[in-house]
Design a protein around this motif. Structure first.
Motif, PDB file in Angstrom:
ATOM      1  N   GLY A  73      53.950  16.283  63.329  1.00 14.04           N
ATOM      2  CA  GLY A  73      54.184  17.733  63.300  1.00 14.04           C
ATOM      3  C   GLY A  73      53.886  18.375  61.949  1.00 14.04           C
ATOM      4  N   LYS A  74      53.249  17.649  61.048  1.00 20.49           N
ATOM      5  CA  LYS A  74      53.009  18.154  59.688  1.00 20.49           C
ATOM      6  C   LYS A  74      52.076  19.385  59.692  1.00 20.49           C
ATOM      7  CE  LYS A  74      51.294  14.194  58.338  1.00 20.49           C
ATOM      8  NZ  LYS A  74      51.356  13.420  59.604  1.00 20.49           N
ATOM      9  N   THR A  75      50.958  19.262  60.401  1.00 22.04           N
ATOM     10  CA  THR A  75      49.999  20.382  60.423  1.00 22.04           C
ATOM     11  C   THR A  75      50.613  21.600  61.108  1.00 22.04           C
ATOM     12  OG1 THR A  75      48.208  18.781  60.483  1.00 22.04           O
ATOM     13  CG2 THR A  75      47.636  21.021  61.082  1.00 22.04           C
ATOM     14  N   THR A  76      51.388  21.348  62.154  1.00 22.41           N
ATOM     15  CA  THR A  76      52.072  22.445  62.851  1.00 22.41           C
ATOM     16  C   THR A  76      53.009  23.159  61.881  1.00 22.41           C
ATOM     17  OG1 THR A  76      51.956  21.219  64.922  1.00 22.41           O
ATOM     18  CG2 THR A  76      53.594  22.972  64.805  1.00 22.41           C
ATOM     19  N   PHE A  77      53.759  22.381  61.117  1.00 21.00           N
ATOM     20  CA  PHE A  77      54.694  22.914  60.120  1.00 21.00           C
ATOM     21  C   PHE A  77      53.934  23.776  59.108  1.00 21.00           C
ATOM     22  CE2 PHE A  77      56.958  22.490  56.080  1.00 21.00           C
ATOM     23  CZ  PHE A  77      58.287  22.683  56.440  1.00 21.00           C
TER      24      PHE A  77
HETATM   25  N1  LIG Z   1      46.962  23.336  69.500  1.00 19.24           N
HETATM   26  C1  LIG Z   1      47.700  22.378  70.052  1.00 19.24           C
HETATM   27  N2  LIG Z   1      47.915  22.367  71.381  1.00 19.24           N
HETATM   28  C2  LIG Z   1      48.679  21.424  71.966  1.00 19.24           C
HETATM   29  N3  LIG Z   1      49.281  20.420  71.295  1.00 19.24           N
HETATM   30  C3  LIG Z   1      49.110  20.384  69.956  1.00 19.24           C
HETATM   31  C4  LIG Z   1      48.307  21.347  69.274  1.00 19.24           C
HETATM   32  N4  LIG Z   1      48.322  21.042  67.950  1.00 19.24           N
HETATM   33  C5  LIG Z   1      49.094  19.946  67.817  1.00 19.24           C
HETATM   34  N5  LIG Z   1      49.567  19.553  69.020  1.00 19.24           N
HETATM   35  C6  LIG Z   1      50.478  18.423  69.266  1.00 19.24           C
HETATM   36  O1  LIG Z   1      51.649  18.635  68.476  1.00 19.24           O
HETATM   37  C7  LIG Z   1      52.096  17.403  67.911  1.00 19.24           C
HETATM   38  C8  LIG Z   1      52.114  17.515  66.394  1.00 19.24           C
HETATM   39  O2  LIG Z   1      50.779  17.619  65.939  1.00 19.24           O
HETATM   40  P1  LIG Z   1      50.385  17.877  64.411  1.00 19.24           P
HETATM   41  O3  LIG Z   1      48.914  18.050  64.361  1.00 19.24           O
HETATM   42  O4  LIG Z   1      51.225  18.982  63.889  1.00 19.24           O
HETATM   43  O5  LIG Z   1      50.819  16.487  63.748  1.00 19.24           O
HETATM   44  P2  LIG Z   1      50.416  15.876  62.317  1.00 19.24           P
HETATM   45  O6  LIG Z   1      51.657  15.262  61.775  1.00 19.24           O
HETATM   46  O7  LIG Z   1      49.756  16.911  61.491  1.00 19.24           O
HETATM   47  O8  LIG Z   1      49.379  14.730  62.689  1.00 19.24           O
HETATM   48  P3  LIG Z   1      48.168  14.098  61.772  1.00 19.24           P
HETATM   49  O9  LIG Z   1      48.804  13.288  60.706  1.00 19.24           O
HETATM   50  O10 LIG Z   1      47.434  13.260  62.761  1.00 19.24           O
HETATM   51  O11 LIG Z   1      47.335  15.243  61.250  1.00 19.24           O
HETATM   52  C9  LIG Z   1      51.157  16.317  68.428  1.00 19.24           C
HETATM   53  O12 LIG Z   1      51.748  15.722  69.563  1.00 19.24           O
HETATM   54  C10 LIG Z   1      49.904  17.093  68.806  1.00 19.24           C
HETATM   55  O13 LIG Z   1      49.202  16.450  69.853  1.00 19.24           O
END
Ligand SMILES: Nc1ncnc2c1ncn2[C@@H]1O[C@H](COP(=O)(O)OP(=O)(O)OP(=O)(O)O)[C@@H](O)[C@H]1O
Length: 277
Positions: A73-77
């Motif tokens: 969830g880092k990028t989402t955050f």
């Molecule tokens: N636009 C989107 N639509 C649907 N699901 C999403 C979307 N973006 C992210 N997700 C989901 O939300 C969750 C968190 O994703 P995120 O990209 O925030 O994680 P992350 O920690 O940044 O991962 P990484 O280290 O691989 O970049 C994951 O299950 C991902 O599949």
């Protein structure tokens, strides 16, 4: 009864009723703290929350690491913090202002350095920065001086006038980073700023970031899969997994309290997953 303290965090102004003595520097230093309250994000069509009820405070001037395995969830955050996407629930405020409802002002305070290299390959490093600087509202001599001074700080010589497509990975990363700090943001969000580069470029980038933090007081929030780097670089870290905040604290203290040998060991203990390179 406890004394009441009234604080206007944006101005660093405070008024104290009662006998409490307050050091004004505390409030001056904390003017750009970030408060994350009950933050959740659910993407349509998915079965799991990408973020679930995150509560966190990041103080002004901190170097804060957000650590988590793939999909944590880092990028989402980050995307919520810089106003790219809206949360499903909860709120993030910066300098006392809600991000969602003060996007224009917030964007001037925040610098964002994405994981992907967001540059024009046929333009030189210098021209990329002049172009990006104009988008931030910088112009004329001020813009030119700022670009040259950043390029000097990051060790560019005549190569600043070569096309970015001919740069090494480290040079591209540096220009990508400079693009996020041209407007001298108070808060800098870095998504894996040292991914895919050699040890020299990595050290140089981290040293520049540390200098920015110490000299300008810039708050730095960064993600990384390099636990050793995070352990050395961050004042505090948070480990998140499957959208939830698992633990947060000063790396050294967290490692010692958990009786681990390193942050990497602690990370694996909490997430039970392999660290992506
Ligand atoms: N636009 C989107 N639509 C649907 N699901 C999403 C979307 N973006 C992210 N997700 C989901 O939300 C969750 C968190 O994703 P995120 O990209 O925030 O994680 P992350 O920690 O940044 O991962 P990484 O280290 O691989 O970049 C994951 O299950 C991902 O599949």
């Amino acid at each position: 009864m406890r004394s009441k303290i009234f604080v206007s965090t944006q101005l660093g102004f405070y008024y104290v009723r009662g006998e409490t003595q307050v050091n004004p520097c505390i409030f001056m230093l904390d003017t750009h703290s970030i408060v994350i309250s009950n933050l959740s994000k659910h993407y349509r069509g998915t079965s799991q929350d990408a973020l679930r009820a995150i509560n966190l405070k990041i103080s002004s001037g901190e170097v804060f690491g957000l650590l988590g395995p793939n999909g944590a969830g880092k990028t989402t955050f980050f995307s919520i913090l810089c106003g790219l996407i809206y949360p499903s629930d909860g709120e993030v405020s910066l300098a006392g202002m809600s991000i969602a409802s003060n996007l224009k002002s917030i964007k001037q305070i925040i610098g964002v350095v994405p994981q992907e290299i967001a540059l024009y390959p046929t333009l030189s490093g210098e021209d990329n920065l002049l172009f990006i600087g104009r988008m931030y509202g910088l112009k004329g001599t001020k813009l030119k001086e700022r670009v040259q001074s950043c390029l000097d700080d990051f060790g560019f010589d005549q190569n600043r006038r070569q096309a970015v497509k001919n740069y090494s990975g480290g040079m591209k990363r540096k220009i990508n980073l400079i693009a996020g700090i041209l407007h001298q943001p108070k808060v800098l969000l870095l998504d894996e700023p040292t991914v895919g580069i050699d040890v020299h470029a990595r050290k140089e980038i981290l040293a520049q970031l540390r200098q920015l933090n110490q000299q300008e007081g810039t708050t730095i929030i960064y993600t990384s899969h390099h636990m050793e780097e995070a352990e050395q670089f961050c004042d505090r870290v948070a480990i998140i997994d499957e959208g939830q905040l698992i633990t947060t604290g000063v790396p050294e203290t967290m490692v010692s309290v958990a009786n681990c040998r390193s942050l990497e060991e602690l990370f694996l203990q909490h997430t039970g997953k392999k660290i992506r390179d």
